[in-house]
Design a protein around this motif. Structure first.
Motif, short mmCIF file in Angstrom:
data_model
loop_
_atom_site.label_atom_id
_atom_site.label_comp_id
_atom_site.label_asym_id
_atom_site.label_seq_id
_atom_site.Cartn_x
_atom_site.Cartn_y
_atom_site.Cartn_z
N GLY A 138 31.20 48.70 32.25
CA GLY A 138 32.59 49.10 32.09
C GLY A 138 32.70 50.47 31.43
N PHE A 139 33.91 50.90 31.20
CA PHE A 139 34.17 52.25 30.69
C PHE A 139 33.48 52.51 29.35
N LEU A 140 33.78 51.69 28.36
CA LEU A 140 33.18 51.90 27.04
C LEU A 140 31.71 51.51 27.04
N GLY A 141 31.37 50.46 27.75
CA GLY A 141 29.98 50.03 27.80
C GLY A 141 29.07 51.05 28.44
N TYR A 142 29.55 51.70 29.49
CA TYR A 142 28.76 52.73 30.17
C TYR A 142 28.44 53.88 29.23
N HIS A 143 29.44 54.37 28.52
CA HIS A 143 29.20 55.49 27.62
C HIS A 143 28.38 55.07 26.41
N THR A 144 28.47 53.82 26.02
CA THR A 144 27.59 53.31 24.96
C THR A 144 26.15 53.28 25.45
N ALA A 145 25.96 52.86 26.69
CA ALA A 145 24.60 52.82 27.25
C ALA A 145 24.00 54.22 27.31
#
Length: 334
Positions: free
Chosen positions: A11-18
């Motif tokens: 997802g949006f936040l998860g992708y950038h966290t990854a």
């Protein structure tokens, strides 16, 4: 090597966290829905597993998380989603019950420290008790209960809560929620934008990834950290949004706070006729929150948290422009 599992990592936040975790040398895994084509853009270094976290059993989830020592929980609806009534039942199920299940599974699987993305409305509830946000807004009530339960039920796992503001930026394949629930409602196709004369806290999405990893590395167990970068008026936000995709920004008119409340009530009445109920009481949030300039995360608080969690600053305008480019890639905004 530190091993991090991100629930909702595509997802949006998860992708950038990854992305941030990979930059810092973590081994990263993701558990998320199989709802987007990852070919060609999603980091191949991330081990991606697919399931519905709202439906999977706790026992099965334990097996999927085993082997990871850290977790970031980036799952669940935010305040822009309008579910079927009653709203509280929806938000309690997805924000409280389901997250509690996932955190129990993570602890059973051996995770030592976990971060949950929460909302800055929870912070405002603490510093502005006169607004009674947890009492009047089902979404806020659920966020307060989420943070409380995740800390109450833990035994050996550390839990850190991040309270997030308005977030701008983009990612491949997914259209930002800003398009359907905000821009299309208030700005698209309108010659003049009628909007409250208030302010809010904003941040670029890349800094959310930094906040998540910073919370794992520097955050204290049980703490709730309000996350933000810049405070601006809604005029600034709408001017940057519309001015980026049009020859000139759209004109903005600020009705009186009480009139904004009536407008919010009219939107809620329309949703009610469709059997829906918003997570925020539109009348009260328009009148009592969005029409004010002091319902923000204070600069000194942001400075302290960003220093503590090693979150960088800046890039907000660019992130707003990226949001608009992703929402209207063919210049179709009018």
């Amino acid at each position: 090597m530190k091993k991090l599992m991100i629930l909702g990592g595509t997802g949006f936040l998860g992708y950038h966290t990854a992305l941030e975790a990979l930059r810092r040398g973590y081994e990263v895994g993701s558990i998320s829905l199989d709802d987007v084509n990852l070919e060609g853009w999603y980091p191949k270094e991330v081990e991606v597993k697919h399931t519905d976290l709202f439906e999977i059993s706790e026992d099965d989830l334990v097996e999927m998380i085993k082997g990871y020592e850290y977790m970031v929980y980036s799952v669940g609806p935010d305040d822009r989603e309008t579910p079927l009534a009653p709203a509280y039942d929806f938000f309690h199920k997805h924000l409280v019950e389901d997250s509690a299940k996932c955190f129990r599974a993570a602890e059973r699987a051996g995770v030592k420290k976990a971060v949950v993305f929460n909302s800055y409305f929870a912070y405002f509830d603490r510093v502005h008790p006169e607004l009674k946000l947890g009492e009047y807004h089902p979404y806020v009530r659920a966020r307060l209960e989420q943070a409380a339960l995740l800390n109450e039920q833990k035994k050996n796992m550390e839990v850190v809560v991040l309270e997030l503001p308005y977030i701008f930026g983009a990612m491949p394949e997914r259209i930002p929620l800003w398009k359907n629930v905000f821009l299309d409602r208030y700005a698209y196709g309108k010659k003049v934008i009628f909007f409250p004369n208030g302010s809010t806290t904003m941040i670029a999405v890349e800094h959310i990834g930094e906040a998540a990893i910073g919370a794992l590395e520097y955050g204290k167990d049980g703490e709730r950290y309000p996350i933000g970068d810049e405070n601006h008026t809604f005029d600034f936000m709408l001017t940057e949004m519309t001015g980026h995709v049009l020859p000139k920004p759209k004109k903005i008119i600020h009705p009186a706070a009480w009139m904004c409340g009536l407008g919010g009530q009219a939107v809620a009445n329309k949703e009610k006729r469709q059997g829906k109920e918003p997570g925020l009481n539109f009348k009260m949030v328009m009148r009592d929150v969005m029409s004010k300039h002091d319902i923000v995360i204070e600069e000194e608080v942001m400075n302290e948290v960003n220093k503590l969690l090693h979150i960088k600053r800046g890039g907000l305008k660019e992130a707003i422009h990226k949001t608009m480019d992703r929402c209207y890639p063919n210049g179709s905004f009018k």
